[in-house]
Design a protein around this motif. Sequence first.
Motif, PDB file in Angstrom:
ATOM      1  N   SER A  68       0.902  -1.170  -0.237  1.00  0.00           N
ATOM      2  CA  SER A  68      -0.093   0.199  -0.056  1.00  0.00           C
ATOM      3  C   SER A  68       0.660   1.307  -0.022  1.00  0.00           C
TER       4      SER A  68
ATOM      5  N   ARG B  18      -3.353   2.334  -9.700  1.00  0.00           N
ATOM      6  CA  ARG B  18      -3.814   1.525  -9.608  1.00  0.00           C
ATOM      7  C   ARG B  18      -4.920   1.451  -9.975  1.00  0.00           C
TER       8      ARG B  18
ATOM      9  N   ILE C 210      -5.852  -2.668  -3.885  1.00  0.00           N
ATOM     10  CA  ILE C 210      -4.997  -2.312  -2.940  1.00  0.00           C
ATOM     11  C   ILE C 210      -5.441  -1.000  -2.305  1.00  0.00           C
ATOM     12  N   GLU C 211      -5.215  -0.446  -0.920  1.00  0.00           N
ATOM     13  CA  GLU C 211      -5.559   0.791  -0.761  1.00  0.00           C
ATOM     14  C   GLU C 211      -4.238   1.289  -0.178  1.00  0.00           C
ATOM     15  N   ALA C 212      -5.262   2.533  -0.158  1.00  0.00           N
ATOM     16  CA  ALA C 212      -3.562   3.533   0.586  1.00  0.00           C
ATOM     17  C   ALA C 212      -3.866   3.638   1.851  1.00  0.00           C
TER      18      ALA C 212
END
Length: 345
Positions: free
Chosen positions: A202, A282, A295-297
Amino acid sequence: MSKILITGGAGFIGSNLVDYFLEKNHTIVCLDNLSTGFEHNIKQHFNNPNFTFIKSDIRDLEACKNAVAGCDYVLHEAALGSVPRSIEDPATTNEVNIGGFLNMIIAARDAKVKRFVYAASSSTYGDSKKLPKVENEIGKPLSPYAITKYVDELYADVFSKTYGMQCIGLRYFNVFGRRQTPDGAYAAVIPLWVKELINHRSPKINGDGSYSRDFTFIENVIQANELALFATEKQISQGQKVYSKLIGKEDLYTPNSTFFSEVFNVAFGGNTNLIQLFEALRDNLARFDNKIKKIEAVFGPFRAGDIPHSQASIKKAEIILKYKPKFDAREGFEKVAEWYYENLK
Ligand SMILES: NC(=O)c1ccc[n+]([C@@H]2O[C@H](COP(=O)([O-])OP(=O)(O)OC[C@H]3O[C@@H](n4cnc5c(N)ncnc54)[C@H](O)[C@@H]3O)[C@@H](O)[C@H]2O)c1
């Protein structure tokens, strides 16, 4: 066809310029000490008779003079380009970015080049809150790096007036594209996040993601450099007249066009906040690897010294240089995503 010295030609922006101008059949001399650039960015040209690589340092005046001998133009890109690096080691940044710049412009003056085009920076806007950024309204510098880039502009101005040179500074705004390196302590945000995403990690956003930048695709930067090199004196003079009237600063217009010193914002003229940036990177990378889509930040504290927003007015370059950026940030990400995926794994 012209002979062009490209300093910093083994770096990210410089090597893209080398490729482009060789493709256009110009003769290129590349001067680079490979401190932040790489031989692999230019080695595809080593057998090209129109290409010469000189591994040398712009802090060495003789090296600058040797490199520029017989050249028609200079594109001066060599510098130490990171704000955090300049905070950690202001002396070296000063030596390269001011001392090296001064050497190069002295060498260019003595070689009587037709035009000296150099990489300036949006950091020169410093603490100015005004948006969009207009060339003649700057604030106070916020870092040693920003000081060096502003001093370069002052030198270019004085050299133009004192020695009759033609100088053009291009204030780049957050450039991205192939060959920008994700490695090292001073990597720029885009290649850094791309590398994280490709490795299923991330990316970390400093702050809440609302800060925004005018992310500028490398192809637009190449276009601006070509226009800055080859715009005719007449075109520049006529454009200066129109532009100075537009901004109500007709006193800035001097009809003598055989020498001048101008600076131009080089950007798209848009703004992308960090959340939008993350999502665009992304989504584009997920075209090559489905797992990236999920995927998340993660969010961290704001970084001291970061300005909230930076967006350029590109009116001056549009009017005087006839600059027309072809790619907005989103189109740039789409175009470069495959290169990122193949090369930043
Ligand atoms: N990338 C951006 O977003 C951006 C924004 C504003 C301004 N700029 C300016 O654009 C220029 C190019 O930046 P970049 O992003 O391609 O960085 P880069 O680090 O990839 O390229 C700089 C090149 O200069 C060379 N160099 C450094 N010190 C040198 C020295 N003493 N002698 C000879 N060569 C030396 C490096 O080896 C490297 O190849 C720099 O002047 C930078 O300040 C870049």
